[in-house]
Design a protein around this motif. Structure first.
Motif, short mmCIF file in Angstrom:
data_model
loop_
_atom_site.label_atom_id
_atom_site.label_comp_id
_atom_site.label_asym_id
_atom_site.label_seq_id
_atom_site.Cartn_x
_atom_site.Cartn_y
_atom_site.Cartn_z
N CYS A 1 0.83 -1.21 0.00
CA CYS A 1 0.00 0.00 0.00
C CYS A 1 0.87 1.26 0.00
O CYS A 1 0.56 2.24 -0.70
N SER B 1 3.91 1.48 -1.14
CA SER B 1 4.57 1.58 -2.44
C SER B 1 3.66 2.28 -3.45
O SER B 1 4.11 3.13 -4.24
N VAL B 2 2.39 1.95 -3.41
CA VAL B 2 1.42 2.62 -4.29
C VAL B 2 1.27 4.09 -3.88
O VAL B 2 1.22 4.97 -4.75
N SER C 1 4.07 6.14 -5.19
CA SER C 1 3.95 6.37 -6.63
C SER C 1 2.90 7.43 -6.93
O SER C 1 3.07 8.24 -7.85
N LEU C 2 1.83 7.45 -6.17
CA LEU C 2 0.75 8.42 -6.42
C LEU C 2 1.16 9.84 -6.04
O LEU C 2 0.55 10.81 -6.51
N ALA D 1 2.05 12.00 -11.83
CA ALA D 1 1.07 10.93 -11.73
C ALA D 1 -0.17 11.27 -12.55
O ALA D 1 -0.59 12.44 -12.64
N GLY E 1 -2.72 5.95 -14.61
CA GLY E 1 -1.72 5.29 -13.79
C GLY E 1 -2.23 4.99 -12.39
O GLY E 1 -1.89 3.95 -11.82
N ALA E 2 -3.04 5.89 -11.82
CA ALA E 2 -3.59 5.66 -10.48
C ALA E 2 -4.52 4.45 -10.47
O ALA E 2 -4.49 3.63 -9.55
N LYS F 1 -4.42 1.90 -12.54
CA LYS F 1 -3.63 0.69 -12.71
C LYS F 1 -2.91 0.31 -11.43
O LYS F 1 -2.78 -0.87 -11.10
N CYS F 2 -2.45 1.31 -10.68
CA CYS F 2 -1.83 1.02 -9.37
C CYS F 2 -2.83 0.39 -8.42
O CYS F 2 -2.50 -0.55 -7.69
N LEU G 1 -3.30 -3.23 -9.44
CA LEU G 1 -2.18 -4.06 -9.00
C LEU G 1 -2.24 -4.31 -7.50
O LEU G 1 -1.89 -5.42 -7.03
N LEU G 2 -2.67 -3.32 -6.74
CA LEU G 2 -2.78 -3.50 -5.29
C LEU G 2 -3.85 -4.53 -4.96
O LEU G 2 -3.67 -5.34 -4.03
#
Length: 795
Positions: free
Chosen positions: A530, A532-533, A536-537, A542, A546-547, A549-550, A553-554
């Protein structure tokens, strides 16, 4: 009478104070007794221009020689008009007539028994004097020239007409009147106009060498002041102390003038120019220049994005932070902080008015606002009366995005609130860190448990920092054995306060349980992906696609954590730490008070670690469901569709319907559809992000780039939408550094200006300091008298 020192004025506050003279040539003449205005105050209506401290010093350049003596031409003597009220005619005169070997006639004044005449030494002191042999009179050469060239209106001559009309002849009061005229508004304006207009009149014939040298010194000190303010503001250092002479700004000025005796003497003698009022004015100049540069850079962007958030500073004042997001001509996205604003209350209506006021003051068109990102507070994100609802009414084509970082943080808060295993583990980490770190003795005891090994420093969990929980949990797990030993010694220590000792006993009892260590491992497994996401955000580049897709993946990672192998590995880690995992089976029955039948209940045997596995699965499922729910936003999905349409067009795939992405009216949909079909020929490799598209688009030739005008507009629309309020959160860190407990009396205006300087250090370094200095000098005649003219393009 002699001038008084500044300290003498403050020593007797009840008496009428006279300001120190602003005349830099007062050492040359001790006869004048002038009453001057206070620094920084406007000229009162009763203050005559003859007493105004307004001597202007142009840059003398290389003309250092004054033409003196008897000019060998009849043009050196002015022809006086028939009436004494007429302007002296110096049309054909080039330099002031200042005869050296002339015998000046004498005359008596009043009841005096002796004669007075013109003194030749006056030419050395007042270089602007022009002597007229016919009539034994003197005029101001610069003022007459300015009137002749129509640089000054003749109506302004009436206050000091003797030096322009008719001529001055009262030699008894010559030094007094010459000083007054040199400081008059007429004389200063004449010098300024002549200098700006580039007249051929030698400036060295106007000002004395002493005044020029003093003003050069003053300008050098002013430049040091501006650069010192820039340095302190950029680094966020306090300017003032308990008094003017106790502040860092004053000490820095003394340090910078250590090897400059003239400048140091000027700073010590004229320290009123280092006051907080002057500081605030210079700081405001820098802040306004920064805002002007931001607005000028963003003026060409067709779309704007906005992030806003609020917090409370050290003096319990509500601070509202605004950040503008835009795209430049190079297709680079920028997020620029606009300032802090103290709203009277935190209601949605008040904050909405504050946003409108900021856009109006900075001349930013509100109709270009097509995206905004706020946190989940009702006053900001409320669907009916929140700021986003009011902005939606004003800008119907705009999109609202609930901050992705706040959404993810709410997911973890929900897990800690609903799952007891997560809540107990987080509280244990916070409790251990606070108990050990708040006392130096306990901290030393904890560090002594490591011996020669590297000490694991404990870290408390901060509610406002999204990416620190995993680090804090890992450090507790690494030093779990040492923490247990420390708590065991402290729980019986009588030197520890009773309430703290009771808390230590509870933490020690909790640390001896295997479930506590297991809970820490569970939190680490859930929080690490969490965070890590979240990291990235927080990136400034950002995007909405992309948000999403993150978030996807989470969700997959949370699904993978439900594997039994993950739980088995954690149980094995608990056993290797010396903590016993209960594996005995016990009988579980429903309490009798909850059973409404007399029939016997079927007995079941459940292993204790199976209950632990169930709690972990419950936490994982909750996080997965909350991520899916909170990232299901209409605004974010619409923005993602726009980005996906560009990526599909670049990869020569079938694009979605243009009408389905809700494009604003600035984009021509028919042309956009045609350009999207042509767009695939520009990209030979696979394109995955909008950033890849912008990189190629920005390198195109202008003619080729013009073919994709609508595509470029769509790119700017996608890049101008913020999906995280992290930029506003970063300004709160700057606020903590600026408004500390020792600076709580700082005014809101000064705080906003210093915050702009502190945050925008790159823009601050690019500002033209000379232009700011010229604006500072031109505000009042007093400053023109002190600092003179700062020429453009000086070295």
């Amino acid at each position: 009478m002699p001038q008084k020192r500044i300290s003498e004025f403050f020593a007797k506050p009840k008496q009428t104070q006279k300001r120190p003279s602003l005349d830099l040539t007062d050492q040359l003449d001790k006869e004048a007794d002038l009453e001057l205005m206070p620094i920084g105050q406007p000229t009162s209506s009763s203050y005559s221009s003859s007493k105004a401290s307004t001597i202007l010093a142009p840059d003398l350049g290389s003309e250092a020689t004054l033409i003196q003596g008897n000019v060998a031409s009849s043009a050196s003597v002015a022809a006086v008009s028939a009436q004494n009220t007429g302007i002296i005619d110096l049309t054909e005169v080039i330099t002031p007539h200042q005869p050296a070997n002339f015998r000046f006639p004498g005359r008596q004044f009043g009841k005096e028994t002796f004669s007075r005449s013109f003194n030749t030494n006056w030419f050395n002191k007042w270089r602007w004097l022009h002597y007229i042999e016919e009539g034994d009179r003197a005029v101001c050469f610069s003022c007459v020239k300015a009137v002749e060239k129509r640089l000054i209106n003749e109506d302004s001559v009436r206050f000091d007409s003797n030096f322009v009309k008719g001529g001055f002849t009262n030699w008894r009061k010559a030094t007094e009147k010459f000083n007054e005229h040199e400081k008059s508004k007429l004389h200063c304006d004449a010098i300024q106009k002549i200098t700006v207009a580039g007249q051929n009149t030698p400036i060295t014939a106007i000002l004395s060498d002493a005044a020029c040298q003093a003003q050069d010194t003053a300008r050098h000190v002013l430049e040091l002041m501006f650069r010192s303010v820039l340095f302190l503001g950029k680094k966020g250092v306090a300017f003032r102390g308990d008094s003017t002479h106790d502040g860092i700004f004053y000490e820095l000025m003394l340090e910078r003038t250590y090897n400059l005796p003239r400048e140091r003497q000027w700073v010590e003698r004229r320290n009123n120019w280092l006051s907080d009022t002057i500081q605030n004015e210079i700081i405001q100049q820098y802040a306004c220049a920064i805002q002007h540069k931001i607005v000028s850079r963003a003026s060409n962007s067709p779309f704007y994005g906005l992030t806003a958030d609020g917090t409370t500073d050290s003096s319990t004042m509500e601070q509202f932070s605004l950040t503008l997001q835009y795209v430049d001509e190079k297709l680079e996205s920028h997020s620029d902080f606009l300032g802090f604003y103290s709203a009277p209350d935190s209601s949605g209506e008040t904050l909405f008015r504050c946003i409108k006021d900021v856009f109006l003051r900075l001349n930013i068109p509100l109709e270009r606002l097509h995206g905004y990102c706020f946190d989940g507070a009702s006053n900001m994100s409320g669907r009916f009366s929140g700021v986003q609802a009011r902005l939606k009414k004003t800008c119907p084509e705009s999109l609202f995005v609930h901050c992705a970082n706040h959404s993810l943080d709410l997911v973890l808060q929900e897990a800690a609130r609903e799952v007891g295993l997560i809540a107990d583990s987080v509280n244990f980490v916070q409790g251990v860190a606070v108990v050990i770190r708040e006392s130096a003795k306990r901290k030393d005891l904890y560090q002594s448990m490591f011996g020669c090994d590297d000490v694991v420093t404990l870290l408390a969990i901060c509610p406002t920092r999204w990416c620190i929980r995993t680090t804090a949990i890992k450090r507790v797990c690494s030093g779990y054995t040492e923490i247990t030993k420390t708590m065991e010694q402290l729980k019986e220590d009588r030197n520890v306060r009773g309430d703290i000792r009771a808390k230590i006993r509870g933490l020690h009892k909790q640390a001896m349980k295997a479930k506590t260590y297991y809970g820490l491992l569970c939190c680490e497994a859930i929080f690490e992906p969490c965070e890590s996401v979240a990291r990235s955000l927080q990136h400034t580049k950002a995007s909405a696609l992309g948000a999403l897709k993150c978030a996807e993946l989470l969700e997959r990672r949370m699904e993978a954590l439900r594997d039994d192998a993950v739980v088995d590995k954690m149980l094995q880690t608990v056993s290797s730490a010396g903590l016993k995992v209960p594996d005995e089976k016990r009988m579980t029955k429903t309490p009798t008070r909850f059973r409404h039948t007399a029939e016997p209940e079927a007995e079941s045997q459940v292993a204790q670690h199976s209950l632990w596995r169930r709690e972990f699965s419950e936490a994982v499922d909750l996080v997965r469901a909350e991520v899916k729910r909170r990232f299901d936003q209409d605004g974010m999905k619409t923005a993602a569709l726009r980005e996906n349409m560009l990526i599909m067009a670049a990869n020569k795939k079938q694009i979605v319907d243009v009408d389905s992405v809700h494009l604003p009216h600035q984009i021509d949909k028919q042309r956009l559809e045609i350009q999207l079909k042509m767009m695939g020929d520009l990209y030979s490799d696979s394109t995955d992000t909008v950033k890849d598209i912008t990189t190629t688009m920005s390198k195109l030739q202008p003619q080729t780039r013009a073919l994709f005008k609508e595509v470029e507009t769509l790119i700017k629309l996608c890049l101008s939408l913020p999906i995280s309020a992290a930029s506003s959160e970063r300004t709160f860190s700057a606020l903590r550094r600026l408004k500390t407990w020792l600076r709580t009396t700082m005014t809101q205006k000064r705080l906003t200006h210093l915050a702009l300087m502190h945050v925008h250090g790159d823009i601050l370094d690019s500002l033209d300091i000379d232009a700011l200095m010229r604006d500072f000098i031109s505000i009042s005649p007093e400053r023109k008298a002190t600092f003179g003219v700062l020429h453009t393009g000086r070295q």
